[in-house]
Design a protein around this motif. Sequence first.
Motif, PDB file in Angstrom:
ATOM      1  N   THR A 174       0.824  -1.203   0.000  1.00 55.38           N
ATOM      2  CA  THR A 174       0.000   0.000   0.000  1.00 55.38           C
ATOM      3  C   THR A 174       0.860   1.256   0.000  1.00 55.38           C
ATOM      4  O   THR A 174       0.591   2.210  -0.744  1.00 55.38           O
ATOM      5  CB  THR A 174      -0.944   0.014   1.224  1.00 55.38           C
ATOM      6  OG1 THR A 174      -1.747  -1.173   1.219  1.00 55.38           O
ATOM      7  CG2 THR A 174      -1.850   1.237   1.188  1.00 55.38           C
ATOM      8  N   ARG A 202      -6.097   8.761  -1.218  1.00 60.37           N
ATOM      9  CA  ARG A 202      -7.531   8.509  -1.389  1.00 60.37           C
ATOM     10  C   ARG A 202      -7.813   7.462  -2.461  1.00 60.37           C
ATOM     11  O   ARG A 202      -8.708   6.625  -2.313  1.00 60.37           O
ATOM     12  CB  ARG A 202      -8.256   9.811  -1.745  1.00 60.37           C
ATOM     13  CG  ARG A 202      -8.345  10.812  -0.608  1.00 60.37           C
ATOM     14  CD  ARG A 202      -9.125  12.066  -1.003  1.00 60.37           C
ATOM     15  NE  ARG A 202      -8.371  12.916  -1.929  1.00 60.37           N
ATOM     16  CZ  ARG A 202      -8.653  13.052  -3.210  1.00 60.37           C
ATOM     17  NH1 ARG A 202      -9.669  12.374  -3.754  1.00 60.37           N
ATOM     18  NH2 ARG A 202      -7.933  13.854  -3.984  1.00 60.37           N
ATOM     19  N   SER A 203      -7.051   7.500  -3.542  1.00 56.62           N
ATOM     20  CA  SER A 203      -7.334   6.618  -4.684  1.00 56.62           C
ATOM     21  C   SER A 203      -6.991   5.160  -4.399  1.00 56.62           C
ATOM     22  O   SER A 203      -7.394   4.285  -5.175  1.00 56.62           O
ATOM     23  CB  SER A 203      -6.563   7.098  -5.921  1.00 56.62           C
ATOM     24  OG  SER A 203      -5.172   7.119  -5.666  1.00 56.62           O
ATOM     25  N   GLN A 204      -6.274   4.893  -3.328  1.00 57.37           N
ATOM     26  CA  GLN A 204      -6.012   3.502  -2.968  1.00 57.37           C
ATOM     27  C   GLN A 204      -7.291   2.789  -2.522  1.00 57.37           C
ATOM     28  O   GLN A 204      -7.415   1.579  -2.661  1.00 57.37           O
ATOM     29  CB  GLN A 204      -4.971   3.410  -1.842  1.00 57.37           C
ATOM     30  CG  GLN A 204      -3.627   4.016  -2.156  1.00 57.37           C
ATOM     31  CD  GLN A 204      -2.979   3.390  -3.364  1.00 57.37           C
ATOM     32  OE1 GLN A 204      -2.883   2.171  -3.487  1.00 57.37           O
ATOM     33  NE2 GLN A 204      -2.534   4.227  -4.292  1.00 57.37           N
ATOM     34  N   PHE A 205      -8.221   3.567  -1.999  1.00 52.91           N
ATOM     35  CA  PHE A 205      -9.389   2.973  -1.358  1.00 52.91           C
ATOM     36  C   PHE A 205     -10.707   3.250  -2.078  1.00 52.91           C
ATOM     37  O   PHE A 205     -11.713   2.594  -1.798  1.00 52.91           O
ATOM     38  CB  PHE A 205      -9.492   3.476   0.089  1.00 52.91           C
ATOM     39  CG  PHE A 205      -8.261   3.202   0.902  1.00 52.91           C
ATOM     40  CD1 PHE A 205      -8.056   1.958   1.469  1.00 52.91           C
ATOM     41  CD2 PHE A 205      -7.295   4.185   1.065  1.00 52.91           C
ATOM     42  CE1 PHE A 205      -6.915   1.694   2.207  1.00 52.91           C
ATOM     43  CE2 PHE A 205      -6.141   3.938   1.805  1.00 52.91           C
ATOM     44  CZ  PHE A 205      -5.950   2.682   2.367  1.00 52.91           C
ATOM     45  N   SER A 206     -10.721   4.226  -2.999  1.00 52.07           N
ATOM     46  CA  SER A 206     -11.972   4.502  -3.703  1.00 52.07           C
ATOM     47  C   SER A 206     -11.684   5.209  -5.015  1.00 52.07           C
ATOM     48  O   SER A 206     -10.675   5.905  -5.158  1.00 52.07           O
ATOM     49  CB  SER A 206     -12.893   5.382  -2.841  1.00 52.07           C
ATOM     50  OG  SER A 206     -12.284   6.648  -2.607  1.00 52.07           O
ATOM     51  N   TYR A 207     -12.594   5.007  -5.977  1.00 49.92           N
ATOM     52  CA  TYR A 207     -12.533   5.737  -7.236  1.00 49.92           C
ATOM     53  C   TYR A 207     -13.054   7.151  -7.018  1.00 49.92           C
ATOM     54  O   TYR A 207     -13.881   7.393  -6.128  1.00 49.92           O
ATOM     55  CB  TYR A 207     -13.352   5.041  -8.319  1.00 49.92           C
ATOM     56  CG  TYR A 207     -12.706   3.810  -8.888  1.00 49.92           C
ATOM     57  CD1 TYR A 207     -11.599   3.915  -9.723  1.00 49.92           C
ATOM     58  CD2 TYR A 207     -13.184   2.527  -8.598  1.00 49.92           C
ATOM     59  CE1 TYR A 207     -10.997   2.785 -10.263  1.00 49.92           C
ATOM     60  CE2 TYR A 207     -12.591   1.398  -9.125  1.00 49.92           C
ATOM     61  CZ  TYR A 207     -11.490   1.529  -9.953  1.00 49.92           C
ATOM     62  OH  TYR A 207     -10.891   0.409 -10.479  1.00 49.92           O
ATOM     63  N   SER A 213     -17.135   0.150  -6.439  1.00 47.65           N
ATOM     64  CA  SER A 213     -16.574  -0.472  -5.239  1.00 47.65           C
ATOM     65  C   SER A 213     -15.086  -0.165  -5.111  1.00 47.65           C
ATOM     66  O   SER A 213     -14.428   0.196  -6.090  1.00 47.65           O
ATOM     67  CB  SER A 213     -16.792  -1.987  -5.292  1.00 47.65           C
ATOM     68  OG  SER A 213     -16.172  -2.540  -6.438  1.00 47.65           O
ATOM     69  N   SER A 214     -14.586  -0.320  -3.923  1.00 51.21           N
ATOM     70  CA  SER A 214     -13.191   0.019  -3.638  1.00 51.21           C
ATOM     71  C   SER A 214     -12.235  -0.820  -4.485  1.00 51.21           C
ATOM     72  O   SER A 214     -12.382  -2.040  -4.586  1.00 51.21           O
ATOM     73  CB  SER A 214     -12.884  -0.205  -2.158  1.00 51.21           C
ATOM     74  OG  SER A 214     -11.502  -0.058  -1.904  1.00 51.21           O
ATOM     75  N   TYR A 216      -9.126  -1.257  -3.727  1.00 50.30           N
ATOM     76  CA  TYR A 216      -7.958  -1.528  -2.883  1.00 50.30           C
ATOM     77  C   TYR A 216      -7.416  -2.934  -3.081  1.00 50.30           C
ATOM     78  O   TYR A 216      -6.197  -3.129  -3.233  1.00 50.30           O
ATOM     79  CB  TYR A 216      -8.298  -1.313  -1.406  1.00 50.30           C
ATOM     80  CG  TYR A 216      -7.148  -1.672  -0.498  1.00 50.30           C
ATOM     81  CD1 TYR A 216      -6.069  -0.804  -0.330  1.00 50.30           C
ATOM     82  CD2 TYR A 216      -7.111  -2.899   0.164  1.00 50.30           C
ATOM     83  CE1 TYR A 216      -4.992  -1.141   0.483  1.00 50.30           C
ATOM     84  CE2 TYR A 216      -6.047  -3.240   0.978  1.00 50.30           C
ATOM     85  CZ  TYR A 216      -4.990  -2.356   1.136  1.00 50.30           C
ATOM     86  OH  TYR A 216      -3.931  -2.708   1.934  1.00 50.30           O
ATOM     87  N   TRP A 217      -8.295  -3.926  -3.083  1.00 50.42           N
ATOM     88  CA  TRP A 217      -7.820  -5.310  -3.071  1.00 50.42           C
ATOM     89  C   TRP A 217      -7.101  -5.678  -4.357  1.00 50.42           C
ATOM     90  O   TRP A 217      -6.094  -6.383  -4.334  1.00 50.42           O
ATOM     91  CB  TRP A 217      -8.994  -6.264  -2.815  1.00 50.42           C
ATOM     92  CG  TRP A 217      -9.553  -6.100  -1.444  1.00 50.42           C
ATOM     93  CD1 TRP A 217     -10.763  -5.567  -1.114  1.00 50.42           C
ATOM     94  CD2 TRP A 217      -8.903  -6.414  -0.213  1.00 50.42           C
ATOM     95  NE1 TRP A 217     -10.916  -5.542   0.245  1.00 50.42           N
ATOM     96  CE2 TRP A 217      -9.794  -6.062   0.826  1.00 50.42           C
ATOM     97  CE3 TRP A 217      -7.676  -6.978   0.117  1.00 50.42           C
ATOM     98  CZ2 TRP A 217      -9.472  -6.239   2.173  1.00 50.42           C
ATOM     99  CZ3 TRP A 217      -7.349  -7.147   1.453  1.00 50.42           C
ATOM    100  CH2 TRP A 217      -8.239  -6.789   2.462  1.00 50.42           C
ATOM    101  N   SER A 300      -7.083   4.188 -11.993  1.00 51.97           N
ATOM    102  CA  SER A 300      -7.752   5.069 -11.027  1.00 51.97           C
ATOM    103  C   SER A 300      -8.280   6.346 -11.665  1.00 51.97           C
ATOM    104  O   SER A 300      -9.204   6.966 -11.134  1.00 51.97           O
ATOM    105  CB  SER A 300      -6.785   5.430  -9.889  1.00 51.97           C
ATOM    106  OG  SER A 300      -5.811   6.370 -10.316  1.00 51.97           O
TER     107      SER A 300
END
Length: 320
Positions: A174, A202-207, A213-214, A216-217, A300
Amino acid sequence: MMQFYKKRDFGTFISDTFNFFKIYGRNYFKSYILINGLLLILLIVVGVFGFKELFGQLFGSNLSGNSYYFEEYFQNNWGMLIITGILMFLLYSALMIVNFLFPVFYLNRAAHGQSIIKTDEIVGDFRKNAGKIFKLYVGLTFLVIPVSMVILGISYILIFILIGLIIMLFITPTLFNMITFLSYDYFNSNRGFFESLSYSLRSQFSYTNGRESSPYWKYWGSTLILGIIYYVISLIFTFVPMMLFYGSLFTSTPDGNFEQNPFGGTFGIVIFVIYGISAIFSFLAMNILYINSGLIYYDSRTDLHQKIELAEIDTIGSHE
């Protein structure tokens, strides 16, 4: 040609990373070596002829039980050691900046339709963005990297209670994605340093559109898998010099005593040269992770997906 600004899933990130090198690899590494080659050679030369003697004195005195010899050596040669350290720091900093930003500038041109990217064009991008590069270097050196090291240090300490290992598996990819996102966004948008830093987190967890959907994974998973691949490649190239090093420590002389200076003579130079070659391959292999992060960044940027697709359609129509 390859489409960069588009949505990708976990498996596509990995496959497209290797597809990138199939399509652009020859041109990419040609420019990469031309730009980074001199810095790499200088770094290796300074390491071989500067620190060979230092490590030789350190290990030689310790093996013979005369540690005060090393203290005396340091007192008599402190000027040379300081100069060598400064040179290593400057060369390593320059190498890391060029190595870190080369894929950013290359992908920026490739994403806008260039199939053959000349070395002079990349060098021109470095010159044109010299001011922003300096600001990025200062921001990374005095803000982002220290904070990242503190977070990694806390995670490392927690390894002793087992949960730290799990945390490290999540934190490391991350943080890597966040730092590379910062660089890609800083040179691919009109945002300032802190705005790009905010976006990279911010972009790691949401568009940005907030409707999907997130991601991240899939971001974390692709970086983790390619990070493991990079680690294995690096391990292969560091295994030989490591075995030579430990072998030299346990080499006995005819009278049964350990060799006084495992880095002395031709053998010491050979060890450092092999380490230098392994470092070069590690730098080359690191591009796997940098390109993957670039593809993640383009994933992203949902705000640009449709614009790029429409531009490509217009281009096809003009060719017809």
